[in-house]
Write a protein that holds these residues in place. Structure first.
Motif, short mmCIF file in Angstrom:
data_model
loop_
_atom_site.label_atom_id
_atom_site.label_comp_id
_atom_site.label_asym_id
_atom_site.label_seq_id
_atom_site.Cartn_x
_atom_site.Cartn_y
_atom_site.Cartn_z
N PHE A 183 0.84 -1.21 0.00
CA PHE A 183 0.00 0.00 0.00
C PHE A 183 0.87 1.25 0.00
CE2 PHE A 183 -2.18 3.41 2.28
CZ PHE A 183 -3.30 3.56 1.49
N THR B 99 2.38 1.99 -3.36
CA THR B 99 1.48 2.48 -4.40
C THR B 99 0.76 3.76 -4.01
OG1 THR B 99 -0.28 1.07 -3.55
CG2 THR B 99 1.07 0.18 -5.34
N PHE B 100 0.80 4.13 -2.73
CA PHE B 100 0.11 5.34 -2.28
C PHE B 100 0.85 6.57 -2.78
CE2 PHE B 100 -0.92 8.76 0.64
CZ PHE B 100 -2.31 8.65 0.73
N SER C 299 -5.17 7.97 -2.91
CA SER C 299 -3.93 7.92 -3.67
C SER C 299 -4.18 8.43 -5.08
CB SER C 299 -3.41 6.49 -3.70
OG SER C 299 -2.23 6.41 -4.47
N CYS D 103 -7.01 6.76 -7.26
CA CYS D 103 -6.82 5.40 -7.81
C CYS D 103 -7.35 4.33 -6.84
CB CYS D 103 -5.33 5.14 -8.05
SG CYS D 103 -4.57 6.35 -9.13
N ASN D 104 -7.38 4.63 -5.56
CA ASN D 104 -7.83 3.62 -4.60
C ASN D 104 -9.30 3.79 -4.26
OD1 ASN D 104 -7.24 6.03 -3.31
ND2 ASN D 104 -6.67 5.07 -1.37
N ASP D 105 -9.80 2.99 -3.34
CA ASP D 105 -11.22 2.99 -2.98
C ASP D 105 -11.62 4.34 -2.37
OD1 ASP D 105 -13.81 2.11 -2.37
OD2 ASP D 105 -13.19 1.51 -0.35
N ARG D 106 -12.63 4.97 -2.96
CA ARG D 106 -13.10 6.26 -2.45
C ARG D 106 -14.57 6.20 -2.02
NH1 ARG D 106 -15.84 8.73 -6.74
NH2 ARG D 106 -15.46 7.76 -8.77
#
Length: 326
Positions: free
Chosen positions: A11, A14-15, A175, A197-200
């Protein structure tokens, strides 16, 4: 290394927290510079109008009432909201400074949304004042006191301070590994969070709650208030008394229409028909900037107490000038 540690390392790898965002509104528009100059004019007149109204209320003792505490609050938030938005919009687009630092972008978002929220609920507080004045006229001065109004307004400020801060703070968990192009006229929450890009999903849930609390709930409460007022007015036998009571609501109803109808119209247009991004952005800009310009004008022209106070100040100034000349 265990599975939990591996997942945490992945994580962190990629963050991505960007150094800056790019505000891309008003792209490929001809003669758009005239619109920026128009916004400068709107801002100058907004400052003059709201400062003038605040000065009149402060100088005239007859306006030191709970009702005009609410008007003061609206004028102050209009002034702060316009100051948070318009100078930065003009600086961004007129001088082509479209890159905005990450932290500055979040601060920008917070102040614009916070003052919009307070403006919305100040109109609800005004509706409460009119409801008590017309439905319970004999108990008005015992219910609507300076303390009650101060507590109501303080609650609105503190509640939205925490709610908007929470929503904006949630951006930190996102992210941004792709585009940093915010398709709006400021660091708008929706266009910005959609770049993640991640869960929002949590951000979206909180954002929907904020939209409902700023637009839908206040409008419902104001509508219910005026239904109660119309029922109370039907019981008044004299037509003159009805007209007199309605006149005290005219300014508030105009302010409600100026604030909520553009928001509803813009959102409905986006939902039910395809709207060009530039048209949507321009409508949204006017929706945020025109009500603070018109509010002090409406309240000055449509409220007898304010007009009397302005005439009183003019007479006082003329008298002082005459004394000085002598």
């Amino acid at each position: 290394m265990g599975p939990a540690e591996r997942s945490s390392t992945m994580f962190n790898a990629t963050f991505v927290r960007p150094a800056a965002f790019y505000i891309s509104g008003f792209s490929n528009m001809s003669h758009v510079k005239y619109f920026y100059f128009f916004l400068c004019f709107v801002y100058i007149m907004t400052v003059i109008g709201n400062v003038f109204l605040l000065v009149v209320i402060c100088l005239v003792k007859s306006l030191h009432t709970p009702k005009f505490m609410i008007v003061c609050n609206l004028a102050f938030t209009d002034l702060c909201g316009s100051t948070a938005l318009i100078p930065k919009v003009v600086d961004t687009f007129l001088f082509d400074r479209r890159y905005i630092v990450y932290e500055a972008c979040l601060s920008y978002m917070f102040f614009v949304l916070f003052f919009t929220s307070v403006q919305s609920w100040t109109l609800v507080t005004m509706a409460f004042d009119r409801f008590i004045a017309i439905c319970f006229p004999l108990r008005y001065h015992s219910i609507v006191t300076k303390t009650v109004i101060a507590v109501m307004l303080l609650f609105v400020w503190l509640f939205f301070l925490s709610e908007i801060a929470f929503m904006v703070g949630l951006i930190d968990r996102l992210s941004f590994c792709g585009s940093l192009d915010v398709q709006s006229f400021y660091c708008d929450h929706g266009p910005l969070s959609r770049l993640a890009c991640n869960d929002r999903s949590l951000n979206s849930i909180v954002a929907y709650f904020v939209v409902v609390s700023i637009n839908l709930i206040p409008l419902i409460l104001i509508a219910v208030t005026y239904i109660c007022i119309s029922v109370a007015l039907r019981r008044i036998a004299s037509g003159e008394e009805r007209v007199r009571a309605l006149k005290t609501c005219t300014a508030h109803l105009i302010l409600v229409a100026l604030f909520f109808l553009p928001f509803l119209g813009t959102n409905a247009a986006v939902i039910f028909s395809p709207v060009h991004p530039n048209a949507r952005i321009m409508n949204a800009t006017l929706t945020h900037t025109i009500p603070p310009l018109l509010n002090p004008i409406v309240y000055s022209l449509k409220t007898e107490e304010v007009m009397k106070a302005i005439r009183k100040l003019c007479k006082r100034n003329r008298l002082m000038n005459t004394v000085r000349k002598k």
